[in-house]
Design an enzyme around this catalytic site. Sequence first.
Site, PDB file in Angstrom:
ATOM      1  N   HIS A  68     -13.663 -13.837  11.142  1.00 53.88           N
ATOM      2  CA  HIS A  68     -12.932 -13.778   9.873  1.00 53.88           C
ATOM      3  C   HIS A  68     -11.578 -14.483   9.931  1.00 53.88           C
ATOM      4  O   HIS A  68     -10.978 -14.744   8.892  1.00 53.88           O
ATOM      5  CB  HIS A  68     -12.753 -12.321   9.449  1.00 53.88           C
ATOM      6  CG  HIS A  68     -12.366 -12.143   8.021  1.00 53.88           C
ATOM      7  ND1 HIS A  68     -13.083 -12.684   6.973  1.00 53.88           N
ATOM      8  CD2 HIS A  68     -11.313 -11.491   7.455  1.00 53.88           C
ATOM      9  CE1 HIS A  68     -12.511 -12.368   5.836  1.00 53.88           C
ATOM     10  NE2 HIS A  68     -11.423 -11.656   6.091  1.00 53.88           N
ATOM     11  N   SER A 109      -9.596 -14.357   2.380  1.00 52.89           N
ATOM     12  CA  SER A 109     -10.378 -13.129   2.273  1.00 52.89           C
ATOM     13  C   SER A 109     -10.266 -12.558   0.855  1.00 52.89           C
ATOM     14  O   SER A 109     -10.696 -13.188  -0.100  1.00 52.89           O
ATOM     15  CB  SER A 109      -9.935 -12.140   3.346  1.00 52.89           C
ATOM     16  OG  SER A 109     -10.811 -11.038   3.427  1.00 52.89           O
ATOM     17  N   GLN A 110      -9.668 -11.353   0.693  1.00 53.20           N
ATOM     18  CA  GLN A 110      -9.475 -10.830  -0.658  1.00 53.20           C
ATOM     19  C   GLN A 110      -8.743 -11.843  -1.529  1.00 53.20           C
ATOM     20  O   GLN A 110      -9.092 -12.050  -2.696  1.00 53.20           O
ATOM     21  CB  GLN A 110      -8.666  -9.532  -0.608  1.00 53.20           C
ATOM     22  CG  GLN A 110      -8.301  -8.986  -1.981  1.00 53.20           C
ATOM     23  CD  GLN A 110      -7.413  -7.763  -1.899  1.00 53.20           C
ATOM     24  OE1 GLN A 110      -7.864  -6.656  -2.149  1.00 53.20           O
ATOM     25  NE2 GLN A 110      -6.147  -7.940  -1.548  1.00 53.20           N
ATOM     26  N   ASP A 133     -18.413 -14.641  10.781  1.00 53.31           N
ATOM     27  CA  ASP A 133     -17.573 -13.709  10.041  1.00 53.31           C
ATOM     28  C   ASP A 133     -18.369 -12.437   9.741  1.00 53.31           C
ATOM     29  O   ASP A 133     -19.336 -12.454   8.985  1.00 53.31           O
ATOM     30  CB  ASP A 133     -17.106 -14.380   8.741  1.00 53.31           C
ATOM     31  CG  ASP A 133     -16.015 -13.614   8.030  1.00 53.31           C
ATOM     32  OD1 ASP A 133     -15.850 -12.412   8.297  1.00 53.31           O
ATOM     33  OD2 ASP A 133     -15.331 -14.235   7.194  1.00 53.31           O
ATOM     34  N   TYR A 136      -6.856  -8.219   2.092  1.00 50.43           N
ATOM     35  CA  TYR A 136      -7.050  -6.794   1.844  1.00 50.43           C
ATOM     36  C   TYR A 136      -6.044  -5.954   2.632  1.00 50.43           C
ATOM     37  O   TYR A 136      -5.932  -6.078   3.851  1.00 50.43           O
ATOM     38  CB  TYR A 136      -8.470  -6.413   2.253  1.00 50.43           C
ATOM     39  CG  TYR A 136      -8.968  -5.096   1.712  1.00 50.43           C
ATOM     40  CD1 TYR A 136      -9.370  -4.989   0.389  1.00 50.43           C
ATOM     41  CD2 TYR A 136      -9.058  -3.983   2.530  1.00 50.43           C
ATOM     42  CE1 TYR A 136      -9.864  -3.790  -0.105  1.00 50.43           C
ATOM     43  CE2 TYR A 136      -9.545  -2.778   2.046  1.00 50.43           C
ATOM     44  CZ  TYR A 136      -9.944  -2.687   0.726  1.00 50.43           C
ATOM     45  OH  TYR A 136     -10.432  -1.498   0.236  1.00 50.43           O
TER      46      TYR A 136
END
Length: 339
Positions: free
Chosen positions: A304, A189-190, A275, A94
């Site tokens: 994360h 992640s994203q 996370d 992100y």
Amino acid sequence: MPSADLPLTECRTYRPALPLPDGFDDFWSATLNEAPHDGVPVKPRYRRVDCGLTQVRTYDVSVPGYGGRPVHGWLHMPAGATEPLGCVVEFLGYGRGRGLAHEQLMWACAGYAHLVMDTRGQGWSAAGGATTDTDPGAAGTVPGFLTRGIESPETYYYRRVFTDAVRCVEAVRDHPEIDPARVVVTGVSQGGGIALAVSGLVEGLAGVMPDVPFLCNIPRAVRIAGVPPYTEVAAYLRLHRDRTAPVFRTLAYFDAAHHATRATAPALFSVAMMDEICPPSTCFTAYNRYAGPKDVHVYEFNGHEGGAEHHRAQQLVWVRSLFAGPPTGRADPRTPSPP
């Protein structure tokens, strides 16, 4: 920080009710079958750039993405390759853009082609992204990307991003130096959420590597994550108190936990139990619903950042095993690279 989410033993079997929205498959079929905005197909373009590197060839890539609009990226290839290559297509976290041409070299150094896809509108530094997002709904009520166009699935930001990602996979499959049967998608992640979406939208992938994936079990994530980006949706709903049901209906079409139920390729997940950004129960929702062969590496005491370079080592071993054996072949592996 100790986890505020479910314990690992519960996460491993966590399969909450997550209703599929009406017309989910038809929506994505129609989206991916749309013609370019001007009706004229455009081919991907590859322009070689000199990064000062002798063992890796790098190309500035432009792929026609959603609506035929250009999506940029870097394609890295090991110098001197003489046969069709396996390829890793990477989607970014992100806010990140593709960065500088010489930055991400691990997969090329391992002997594979590596496409890094820019994420439209993201990349906040001067060396970050090169892909704009000017479609309707590109401006959000709340800062960030999660609420852009959230009023309907047709205008939602990730409709464009997921389509961009599918087009990039299609582009590398058509590249003369890449083996179309040996393409793996990955991301952190994203990027992990995008990879999961692609796993359900593209048939015949060799593998999928979602790393601490975002966009999974979004209704739960919005309600329990106390730090961005999921908080963007909560902030939007604080302003628009009457839109909770339609907002979650829109988000359901982009929930990677739904796309995971359509996947068939082998998958290697990672989840971090501390996370706060992508709560582990949401990542396990996608893992437990994933329909293809799968494995997961759990980092019990990490946030994360997940397994970071330790997990990269696991991915290198896993991809090497996927790509073992001779390539499936091209008409002529000596076909010159695009100019």
